[in-house]
Every structure is written in structure tokens, then in C-alpha cells.
Design a protein around this motif. Sequence first.
Motif, PDB file in Angstrom:
ATOM      1  N   UNK A 155       0.796  -1.227   0.000  1.00 32.64           N
ATOM      2  CA  UNK A 155       0.000   0.000   0.000  1.00 32.64           C
ATOM      3  C   UNK A 155       0.823   1.269   0.000  1.00 32.64           C
ATOM      4  N   UNK A 156       0.122   2.407  -0.017  1.00 29.44           N
ATOM      5  CA  UNK A 156       0.806   3.693   0.088  1.00 29.44           C
ATOM      6  C   UNK A 156       1.340   3.919   1.492  1.00 29.44           C
ATOM      7  N   UNK A 157       2.304   4.826   1.618  1.00 27.49           N
ATOM      8  CA  UNK A 157       2.856   5.127   2.952  1.00 27.49           C
ATOM      9  C   UNK A 157       1.918   6.050   3.708  1.00 27.49           C
ATOM     10  N   UNK A 158       1.666   5.726   4.949  1.00 29.13           N
ATOM     11  CA  UNK A 158       0.855   6.635   5.763  1.00 29.13           C
ATOM     12  C   UNK A 158       1.716   7.849   6.134  1.00 29.13           C
ATOM     13  N   UNK A 159       1.061   8.911   6.574  1.00 28.51           N
ATOM     14  CA  UNK A 159       1.772  10.127   6.978  1.00 28.51           C
ATOM     15  C   UNK A 159       1.945  10.087   8.503  1.00 28.51           C
ATOM     16  N   UNK A 160       3.109   9.613   8.935  1.00 28.07           N
ATOM     17  CA  UNK A 160       3.302   9.368  10.376  1.00 28.07           C
ATOM     18  C   UNK A 160       3.328  10.680  11.163  1.00 28.07           C
ATOM     19  N   UNK A 176      -3.167   9.826  -1.838  1.00 27.69           N
ATOM     20  CA  UNK A 176      -2.621   9.098  -2.985  1.00 27.69           C
ATOM     21  C   UNK A 176      -3.642   8.948  -4.112  1.00 27.69           C
ATOM     22  N   UNK A 177      -4.749   9.660  -3.982  1.00 24.62           N
ATOM     23  CA  UNK A 177      -5.779   9.614  -5.029  1.00 24.62           C
ATOM     24  C   UNK A 177      -6.267   8.200  -5.291  1.00 24.62           C
ATOM     25  N   UNK A 178      -6.283   7.378  -4.263  1.00 27.89           N
ATOM     26  CA  UNK A 178      -6.655   5.972  -4.468  1.00 27.89           C
ATOM     27  C   UNK A 178      -8.148   5.754  -4.283  1.00 27.89           C
ATOM     28  N   UNK A 179      -8.763   5.176  -5.271  1.00 31.61           N
ATOM     29  CA  UNK A 179     -10.157   4.737  -5.120  1.00 31.61           C
ATOM     30  C   UNK A 179     -10.135   3.291  -4.658  1.00 31.61           C
ATOM     31  N   UNK A 180     -11.120   2.926  -3.856  1.00 34.04           N
ATOM     32  CA  UNK A 180     -11.228   1.513  -3.475  1.00 34.04           C
ATOM     33  C   UNK A 180     -12.554   0.986  -3.997  1.00 34.04           C
ATOM     34  N   UNK A 181     -12.600  -0.297  -4.195  1.00 33.35           N
ATOM     35  CA  UNK A 181     -13.825  -0.918  -4.692  1.00 33.35           C
ATOM     36  C   UNK A 181     -14.924  -0.793  -3.624  1.00 33.35           C
ATOM     37  N   UNK A 182     -14.554  -1.169  -2.414  1.00 36.74           N
ATOM     38  CA  UNK A 182     -15.517  -1.137  -1.301  1.00 36.74           C
ATOM     39  C   UNK A 182     -15.401   0.188  -0.547  1.00 36.74           C
ATOM     40  N   UNK A 183     -16.479   0.627   0.086  1.00 33.77           N
ATOM     41  CA  UNK A 183     -16.342   1.778   0.995  1.00 33.77           C
ATOM     42  C   UNK A 183     -15.449   1.383   2.178  1.00 33.77           C
ATOM     43  N   UNK A 184     -14.847   2.392   2.795  1.00 31.59           N
ATOM     44  CA  UNK A 184     -14.105   2.158   4.034  1.00 31.59           C
ATOM     45  C   UNK A 184     -14.795   2.974   5.108  1.00 31.59           C
ATOM     46  N   UNK A 185     -15.015   2.345   6.249  1.00 35.94           N
ATOM     47  CA  UNK A 185     -15.763   3.035   7.292  1.00 35.94           C
ATOM     48  C   UNK A 185     -14.991   2.982   8.615  1.00 35.94           C
ATOM     49  N   UNK A 228      -6.491   3.897  17.963  1.00 39.29           N
ATOM     50  CA  UNK A 228      -7.128   3.103  16.904  1.00 39.29           C
ATOM     51  C   UNK A 228      -8.024   3.949  16.014  1.00 39.29           C
ATOM     52  N   UNK A 229      -8.698   4.933  16.631  1.00 34.11           N
ATOM     53  CA  UNK A 229      -9.555   5.833  15.843  1.00 34.11           C
ATOM     54  C   UNK A 229      -8.685   6.659  14.888  1.00 34.11           C
ATOM     55  N   UNK A 230      -7.588   7.201  15.431  1.00 35.94           N
ATOM     56  CA  UNK A 230      -6.749   8.082  14.606  1.00 35.94           C
ATOM     57  C   UNK A 230      -5.949   7.302  13.566  1.00 35.94           C
ATOM     58  N   UNK A 231      -5.561   6.081  13.907  1.00 39.87           N
ATOM     59  CA  UNK A 231      -4.881   5.233  12.908  1.00 39.87           C
ATOM     60  C   UNK A 231      -5.855   4.942  11.763  1.00 39.87           C
ATOM     61  N   UNK A 232      -7.117   4.680  12.102  1.00 40.90           N
ATOM     62  CA  UNK A 232      -8.125   4.428  11.071  1.00 40.90           C
ATOM     63  C   UNK A 232      -8.356   5.672  10.218  1.00 40.90           C
ATOM     64  N   UNK A 233      -8.415   6.820  10.875  1.00 36.33           N
ATOM     65  CA  UNK A 233      -8.615   8.074  10.129  1.00 36.33           C
ATOM     66  C   UNK A 233      -7.424   8.327   9.200  1.00 36.33           C
ATOM     67  N   UNK A 234      -6.241   7.965   9.682  1.00 39.74           N
ATOM     68  CA  UNK A 234      -5.035   8.135   8.868  1.00 39.74           C
ATOM     69  C   UNK A 234      -5.109   7.269   7.597  1.00 39.74           C
ATOM     70  N   UNK A 235      -5.705   6.094   7.719  1.00 43.77           N
ATOM     71  CA  UNK A 235      -5.863   5.243   6.526  1.00 43.77           C
ATOM     72  C   UNK A 235      -6.728   5.971   5.497  1.00 43.77           C
ATOM     73  N   UNK A 236      -7.846   6.537   5.947  1.00 44.01           N
ATOM     74  CA  UNK A 236      -8.743   7.242   5.017  1.00 44.01           C
ATOM     75  C   UNK A 236      -8.005   8.402   4.336  1.00 44.01           C
ATOM     76  N   UNK A 237      -7.276   9.177   5.147  1.00 45.76           N
ATOM     77  CA  UNK A 237      -6.585  10.351   4.588  1.00 45.76           C
ATOM     78  C   UNK A 237      -5.445   9.934   3.651  1.00 45.76           C
ATOM     79  N   UNK A 238      -4.771   8.850   4.011  1.00 45.12           N
ATOM     80  CA  UNK A 238      -3.678   8.363   3.155  1.00 45.12           C
ATOM     81  C   UNK A 238      -4.213   8.000   1.765  1.00 45.12           C
ATOM     82  N   UNK A 239      -5.354   7.343   1.740  1.00 44.26           N
ATOM     83  CA  UNK A 239      -5.933   6.960   0.449  1.00 44.26           C
ATOM     84  C   UNK A 239      -6.272   8.209  -0.361  1.00 44.26           C
ATOM     85  N   UNK A 240      -6.785   9.240   0.321  1.00 45.53           N
ATOM     86  CA  UNK A 240      -7.075  10.511  -0.363  1.00 45.53           C
ATOM     87  C   UNK A 240      -5.792  11.119  -0.917  1.00 45.53           C
TER      88      UNK A 240
END
Length: 424
Positions: A14-19, A123-132, A109-121
Motif C-alpha cells: 500500500x501507500x505510505x501513511x503520513x506518520x 494518494x488519489x486511491x479509489x477503493x472498490x468497497x467503501x471504508x468506514x 485506533x480511531x486516529x490510525x483508522x482516520x489516517x488510513x482514510x486520509x492516506x488513500x485521499x
Amino acid sequence: MNAPTPPSSLTPVGPRINSHRLWEHVCAMARIGATAKGGVNRQALTAEDTQGKTLLLQWASRRGYQTSIDPIGNLFIRRPGRNPGLSPVLTGSHLDSQPTGGRFDGVYGVLAGFEVLETLDDHGMETERPIELVVWMNEEGSRFPPPTMGSAVAAGALPLADALAIKDVSGIDVESALKAQVAELPVLEKRPLGMSGFAYIEAHIEQGPILENQACDVGIVTGIQGLHAYEIQLLGAEAHAGTTPLRHRKDALVAATTLIGYLRAAIDDPEDILRFTVGRLEVYPGSPNTVPGRVTFNIDLRHPDPDSLLRAGETILRLCAGEIEGCPVSAKVLLRSTPITFDDRVVATVRKAASGRAMKFLDIVSGATHDAKYTAQHIPTGMIFVPCEKGISHNEAENAREVDVAAGAQVLCDAMLAIMSEPL
Ligand code: GLV
Ligand code: MN
Ligand code: MN
């Protein structure tokens, strides 16, 4: 189990998260409800809890994510997928804390999850499934016992009406505290209760010393030990402290301390695996010169083996009946959750993600409880642990290193992306 060293040809998926951003978010949340000793007090449905959720929702709104709330106050932040008809891949944890809580338990865990959402943004990455991303309501259960209330209600393990009626020590019930919180939050779409998704992966600090002692980057959580929660009540009689002879008293506090001693002795485990805690005791009327007329206390009981846990629970119920020192005793079961084993395929995906980043990892069973135990009943579930300093948790001194926080979020991101393409 230590993983074999991954071959050098293994490339991360995957893309690198922004630590740096993730750490900034951890620091921003730690300022909400900050205590003088460096921890946080952000108990469920308090003004501080509302502030924490408001901040997260502000960040979510900047990104244009969809936000919703269910009837027990679980919050959902959704990043749409290409195919809105597909069930989402979920992550989450909790923002509420213990009264003398740390800066990482849950909020990480909440912020790590939020970081996943922002990382995908990023990197302009679309996913097939929604992420929640889910922020579970009242995981700690310190103000309103039992713990993991929001996920228990969503999973159908605790009736909504029962949860809403639970009161804190000052007599405020969940229903009115939740109503007050919702009135303060930005307007959120309402969604029905329920627990569904393609997979759920939660990141959390370990809250124990194993990963740090073994110099691991992350832990691959294979399950959660069982937890029973009981409320015990003893009824005495209020009497004058100066005029009532000891032999004529029905002192509910003296009876409670005797009972707690009996209980500890009766369920003593020579192997020290069983965990028995009385962490809250309410003395009524709480006056220095009145003999206590009523005592209520809570028992938190845990064991990784379902039979041992049940046996200890039965012993508690047997001893907490009848009368002790003239005071009638009654027991209420608040929660009985059995030990959970996570889904093999999700656990393997998390392990592969850690291995793909050449991390040192270990399989581990969680001693602490988590909302993942309820998601696991409906959704293929796994967890990722990161080390915390000396294993200290439920303590203002709780600490974790930036590098470990980042490693866990990276594994979370890689594992969530990897799981999307698996035919679960
Ligand atoms: C979670 O807060 C637990 O009590 O394990
Ligand atoms: Mn937690
Ligand atoms: Mn906790």
C-alpha cells in the motif's frame, strides 16, 4: 510465534501513511481532557468526549467524508468506494477514556483508522468497497458500566433500552447524556442499529509488556480473553456512628469488605491467570458519622478459557446471595462475554501486512477487552497491537513511541487494502 525473516523481494502493498500527521492528531486529541499528570480524562458522554468527537468530525468534514450516528451513539465516518452496493471494510476504536486514562488507549485506533482514510485521499486511491471508521460509544464503561457498551448494543448482545437506562454515580442516565451530546455535535445522518461489514480490523496499544519486552514492532492479535461484569449490592441500615454499638449494626461496608475477601479467596488461581478486580465501590449515604446503609460494588472478571471463566462466575453468584453480617446480598450480571478467537483469514492478512513491511511481530491474545469482540460475532475481525511503554495502561503515564504508532497504522492501511481483494 516469531515470524521468519521476510525475503528481501517482498514489497509492501500500500501507500505510505503520513506518520507526522498521525502523531499531530494524537497530540491534538491528548489536549482534550488533558490531566496534570500527562494523561486524559475524557469519559463517555462528558463535555470532553463531545469535544473529541467534534474535532474528529471537523477533520472528517474537511475531507468530505459521510458521517452518521446510530441510536446508541456509535459514530461512523465513511469514505465511499467505487461500488456503493458493496459492504464496507471497517476499522475503529473509541475516544472515551478512563478517569485517569492515557493518551493512547482507544484514541490511537480511531486516529490510525482516520489516517488510513486520509492516506488513500492523499494518494488519489479509489477503493472498490467503501471504508468506514467507527467510533464506538462508551468502550471504557468507567462512567456507565459495562465496558464495550456501544458495540454490545450494535451486536444485539445488550438491549438498547437496558443500555439507555444505565445511570452514572450522580444519577444521570445514558439516554439523557447521549441526547445532550448529540445536540452538541454537528448534524449527523441517523442510521439504524446493526453490525455488518466485509471485515473489521482495529488497531490498539497492547496495554501489556509483551511486545516491548520482545522488541516487536507490532502484535498480531488472535483473540480476546473473556470478560464478566457483575454489580453486587449489600443492604444494611443507616445508624448513628456515636450511639450504635457495633453488635447492633447492619454495616453494609463492613459486610462488603468481608465479602470481597471471601470472593478473592474462593476464586484464587494459583496460576494467576484469572483476573478479579473490584474497581468501584459506592457507599451510601457516604457520611463519616453514619453507619453505611447500602454498598454497591462492581466486579470485573476475566480469563482466556471459557470454562474457567464460567466456573469463577458461578462461584461469585453463589457467594453473592443470602446474607452476610446481617446484610442481604444480591448480584446482577452486567455483561458476560466469552473469549473470542479472531477470523483466521483476517489474522493471516494482518500478519502478511506486517511481514510485507519487514516488521518483527508476534501473535498475541488480548488481555484487555475491545469492541472487536462484538464485531467478531458478525464480521470477520482481527486486531493489530503496538507496544506501549512498560505495558502501562489505564494510567495517566501510559505512553507509546511515535515510530510504533506509525508502524501499527501502516500495517492497518496495508491490511485493509489487502483484505478488499480477498474473497472472504
Ligand atoms: C478496556 O478498557 C478494558 O477494560 O479492557
Ligand atoms: Mn481501549
Ligand atoms: Mn481501556
